[in-house]
Design a protein around this motif. Sequence first.
Motif, PDB file in Angstrom:
ATOM      1  N   ALA A   1       0.803  -1.225   0.000  1.00 23.67           N
ATOM      2  CA  ALA A   1       0.000   0.000   0.000  1.00 23.67           C
ATOM      3  C   ALA A   1       0.839   1.278   0.000  1.00 23.67           C
ATOM      4  CB  ALA A   1      -0.964  -0.012   1.184  1.00 23.67           C
TER       5      ALA A   1
ATOM      6  N   TYR B   1      -5.058   0.542  -6.193  1.00 22.62           N
ATOM      7  CA  TYR B   1      -5.267  -0.900  -6.281  1.00 22.62           C
ATOM      8  C   TYR B   1      -6.411  -1.173  -7.258  1.00 22.62           C
ATOM      9  CZ  TYR B   1      -2.414  -2.456  -2.271  1.00 22.62           C
ATOM     10  OH  TYR B   1      -1.381  -2.772  -1.423  1.00 22.62           O
TER      11      TYR B   1
ATOM     12  N   ALA C   1      -4.768   2.557   1.390  1.00 21.14           N
ATOM     13  CA  ALA C   1      -4.576   2.611  -0.058  1.00 21.14           C
ATOM     14  C   ALA C   1      -5.843   3.094  -0.746  1.00 21.14           C
ATOM     15  CB  ALA C   1      -4.184   1.233  -0.587  1.00 21.14           C
TER      16      ALA C   1
END
Length: 460
Positions: free
Chosen positions: A409, A415, A441
């Motif tokens: 992260a 992501y 994140a």
Amino acid sequence: MELRESLRVVRRNWAVIAVIVLVGTVGGLAATWIIPEAWESKTTVAFEAVQSGGSMQDELQANNLIAQQLPTYAQLALTSEVLQPVIEELGLDVPSYELAKDLTVEPSATGGALITITAGADTGEEAAALAGAIADELISAVSTTVTGPDGQSGGITGRVVDPAFVPDVRAVPILWLDLVIGFGAGLVIAFTVVAVREVLNRRIRGPRDLDRADLPPLIGTVPRQRRLAPADLVGLAETPALADAFQRLRIAIGASARAASEAQRPDASRAAPDASPATRVIVVVAVEPRAGATTVAAGLATAAADSGQRVALVDADLRAPAIGALETEPVEGGGLAGFLDGTGSAAGLATEVAPGLRLVRTAPAAEGGSEALGSTRMAAALDALARDADLIVIDGGAVTAVADPLLLAPFADAYLVVARAGSSTVDELAAATRAVLSAGATVAGVVLNRVPARGPDAAA
């Protein structure tokens, strides 16, 4: 539920609906063979006042009185006073209270002193004989004659106005009616089963199942293809459907990943201090093993390289490397795992496998070695890759299985969470999203893998 959604549910479950309706219809057909035959015959009896002498008004009042007594006469027809003589006359071997269950006696609802008697029996002849005998016995029981002091007589008499005939068609079973009932019952059961399945089934079957406020936006879909071997991953662009899907994904995350990252971290800093500001790091994780994080990571990297970007594809699944199987030779120096534990060097860490695309392989890490994914050596590895890359795509593996992908992260701009159509559940996706967000994140969006090309769950 909207009409379009209802039709989609029907299309999705058409096989279940068809089977249950077929079973119901066959059951209705079977009922015509199982249910014993029954025949019915009807007769109608009229009662009226009989007077010798007297005015017309007296006769009218007498007939009105008879009409008021019709319910009593109907009840009388079902008593042993009427039925027992009928049983003896026809030689029936049944008590009167059982015989009454096969009879329907109804006073006329439209006016007039009429009573309709419906008798059921095993054959049409028996039904007609039974109805006629009951009518005769009821007339005999009700008819009376009284003579007054003035010599005038009066009373009640009855007559059959609609005699009982032998029916041409049995009362039950009726084939068309049994089929309609079976079909209707099957339809009701089928839609009930489908409704329950839709409520209880938490699997993500298509893009529309992700249209929920508590889930990240759907940023891309990958069509269902044959099972890909590891050697196919870098050649994904050669499959037109996959190539188009990954190019769309590349374009979609181009703006969203950067915007989301800048909104969360205005200074756009990462733990890799010397990395070029233009280099983006995208970590691809799956909500479950085999959901397709490796496929999406490799496809995204290939699409970006085909568009002219310099891309580094990193296999960071140190427990079960997948991209590392792209080549048959052993991973020299342990690859990424070797570099992180200090047994390998940065030299030769990345290998060019296609124009503009470099691959970082890894061997399985030793027990506990995956903790190094959050170390300064990982930052150094990304720093080295960023010097010659516009985009770094990291295959992080399944985020709900282990916490390893969350260690990345601090280095990630965003992501991508991959779910598999027909396998992953909404709850798994929500849990994976929460895990990524709890690590601080940014989730750029969801990629749904193995989406059907046709049917109710196909991508729009």
